[in-house]
Design a protein around this motif. Structure first.
Motif, short mmCIF file in Angstrom:
data_model
loop_
_atom_site.label_atom_id
_atom_site.label_comp_id
_atom_site.label_asym_id
_atom_site.label_seq_id
_atom_site.Cartn_x
_atom_site.Cartn_y
_atom_site.Cartn_z
N ILE A 8 -8.99 9.06 -6.13
CA ILE A 8 -7.56 8.26 -6.27
C ILE A 8 -6.35 9.24 -5.85
CG2 ILE A 8 -6.17 7.15 -7.78
CD1 ILE A 8 -8.78 6.49 -9.27
N LYS A 9 -6.33 10.51 -6.35
CA LYS A 9 -5.34 11.35 -5.96
C LYS A 9 -5.06 11.70 -4.63
CE LYS A 9 -2.99 14.93 -8.70
NZ LYS A 9 -2.98 15.82 -9.86
N SER A 10 -6.26 11.66 -3.67
CA SER A 10 -6.26 11.83 -2.67
C SER A 10 -5.86 10.57 -1.70
CB SER A 10 -7.64 12.26 -1.81
OG SER A 10 -8.55 10.95 -1.87
N VAL A 11 -5.57 9.44 -2.22
CA VAL A 11 -5.34 8.07 -1.63
C VAL A 11 -3.56 8.05 -1.90
CG1 VAL A 11 -5.43 5.74 -1.56
CG2 VAL A 11 -7.34 7.05 -1.77
N VAL A 12 -3.24 8.59 -2.99
CA VAL A 12 -1.82 8.68 -3.32
C VAL A 12 -1.03 9.25 -2.26
CG1 VAL A 12 0.11 9.00 -4.95
CG2 VAL A 12 -1.98 7.95 -5.78
N ARG A 26 5.83 9.68 -5.12
CA ARG A 26 4.42 9.38 -5.22
C ARG A 26 4.10 7.90 -5.00
NH1 ARG A 26 2.55 14.52 -4.90
NH2 ARG A 26 3.68 16.04 -6.43
N ASP A 27 3.88 7.80 -3.80
CA ASP A 27 3.83 6.28 -3.31
C ASP A 27 2.24 5.94 -3.53
OD1 ASP A 27 3.82 3.97 -1.84
OD2 ASP A 27 3.68 4.94 0.02
N VAL A 28 2.30 4.92 -4.33
CA VAL A 28 1.16 4.43 -4.89
C VAL A 28 0.47 3.29 -3.89
CG1 VAL A 28 1.37 5.06 -7.32
CG2 VAL A 28 2.00 2.58 -6.58
N THR A 29 1.40 2.86 -3.05
CA THR A 29 0.93 1.63 -2.36
C THR A 29 -0.35 1.80 -1.49
OG1 THR A 29 2.43 2.16 -0.56
CG2 THR A 29 3.15 0.58 -2.08
N PRO A 30 -0.68 3.08 -1.22
CA PRO A 30 -2.08 3.23 -0.58
C PRO A 30 -3.18 2.88 -1.26
CG PRO A 30 -0.62 4.97 0.11
CD PRO A 30 0.10 4.17 -1.02
N VAL A 31 -2.91 3.01 -2.72
CA VAL A 31 -4.13 2.69 -3.38
C VAL A 31 -4.48 1.28 -3.38
CG1 VAL A 31 -4.68 2.78 -5.96
CG2 VAL A 31 -3.51 4.43 -5.26
N LYS A 33 -4.31 -0.76 -0.82
CA LYS A 33 -4.74 -0.90 0.46
C LYS A 33 -6.29 -0.30 0.58
CE LYS A 33 -1.46 1.02 2.99
NZ LYS A 33 -0.75 1.38 4.18
N ASP A 34 -6.58 0.26 -0.47
CA ASP A 34 -7.82 0.91 -0.43
C ASP A 34 -8.64 0.36 -1.49
OD1 ASP A 34 -9.96 2.72 -0.93
OD2 ASP A 34 -9.01 4.65 0.01
N PRO A 35 -9.40 -0.66 -1.03
CA PRO A 35 -10.45 -1.34 -2.18
C PRO A 35 -11.25 -0.67 -3.02
CG PRO A 35 -10.57 -2.55 0.05
CD PRO A 35 -9.98 -1.07 0.30
N GLY A 64 3.21 -2.84 -11.59
CA GLY A 64 2.63 -2.91 -12.76
C GLY A 64 1.86 -4.35 -13.19
N PHE A 65 2.41 -5.25 -12.15
CA PHE A 65 1.74 -6.60 -12.13
C PHE A 65 0.39 -6.80 -11.54
CE2 PHE A 65 5.92 -9.26 -11.95
CZ PHE A 65 6.27 -8.83 -13.20
N LEU A 66 0.19 -5.57 -10.50
CA LEU A 66 -0.84 -5.66 -9.71
C LEU A 66 -2.13 -4.85 -10.46
CD1 LEU A 66 0.71 -4.32 -6.35
CD2 LEU A 66 0.01 -6.57 -6.88
N LEU A 67 -1.80 -4.25 -11.33
CA LEU A 67 -2.83 -3.46 -12.27
C LEU A 67 -2.88 -4.30 -13.39
CD1 LEU A 67 -1.45 0.30 -12.02
CD2 LEU A 67 -3.39 -0.77 -10.76
#
Length: 180
Positions: A8-12, A26-31, A33-35, A64-67
């Motif tokens: 997960i850290k490698s994807v952020v 720290r951009d979490v949007t790639p998380v 996009k990665d199923p 926060g809605f997404l999680l």
């Protein structure tokens, strides 16, 4: 660090000098996009809260809605939305909080919770803690209890997680990044 945390850290994504010089965003949007990463994140939270007795998931606008929505769905719990001021219909409670560059406000519908409800609040990231402390205040005003604040990322150098813990609310973040 577990394999899941490492992955997960490698994807952020780290974006230097944004929104201002010297800051590593720290951009979490790639998380999202990665199923595989998204499943790891959500599964970790689902496992944590599966047998806890919580009655509601609250999520902070917008990531926060997404999680929170995935976790609420998997745990078969109601989802409470905490939104930016002016975005929710009906009767709402509002709380202002300080930003580095001014003030902002969040709202929650007055019928979202009631006394006796036990809530976990989800957000994507804990920075200064202002938004989450305002959310805690709204939930308490409705008579519900906040069992924990959950986030994908904590930025401990900004002391938000410490402020939340100092208010008596436990914090759980899957990842932490030291330094700004």
């Amino acid at each position: 660090m577990s394999y899941d945390e490492f992955y997960i850290k490698s994807v952020v994504r780290a974006i230097p000098d944004w929104p201002e010089a010297g800051v590593i965003f720290r951009d979490v949007t790639p998380v999202f996009k990665d199923p595989r990463a998204m499943r790891m994140v959500c599964d970790a939270f689902i496992q944590r809260y599966m047998r806890t007795g919580i009655t509601h998931i609250a999520s902070v606008d917008a990531r926060g809605f997404l999680l929170g929505s995935v976790v609420a769905y998997q745990l078969n719990l109601p989802l409470v939305l905490i939104r930016k001021k002016g975005k929710l219909p009906g009767t709402t409670l509002s709380r202002e909080y300080q930003l580095e560059y001014g003030k902002a406000a969040i709202e929650m519908q007055t019928d979202a919770l009631e006394p006796g409800n036990r809530v976990v609040i989800f957000d994507d990231l804990i920075a200064t803690g202002g938004t989450l402390l305002a959310a805690i205040s709204l939930i308490h005003e409705l008579g519900a209890e906040v069992e924990e604040v959950a986030a994908l990322i904590d930025l401990p150098d900004l002391e938000g997680s410490q402020r939340i813990q100092d208010s008596g609310i436990p914090v759980h973040a899957l990842l932490a990044y030291e330094g700004l």
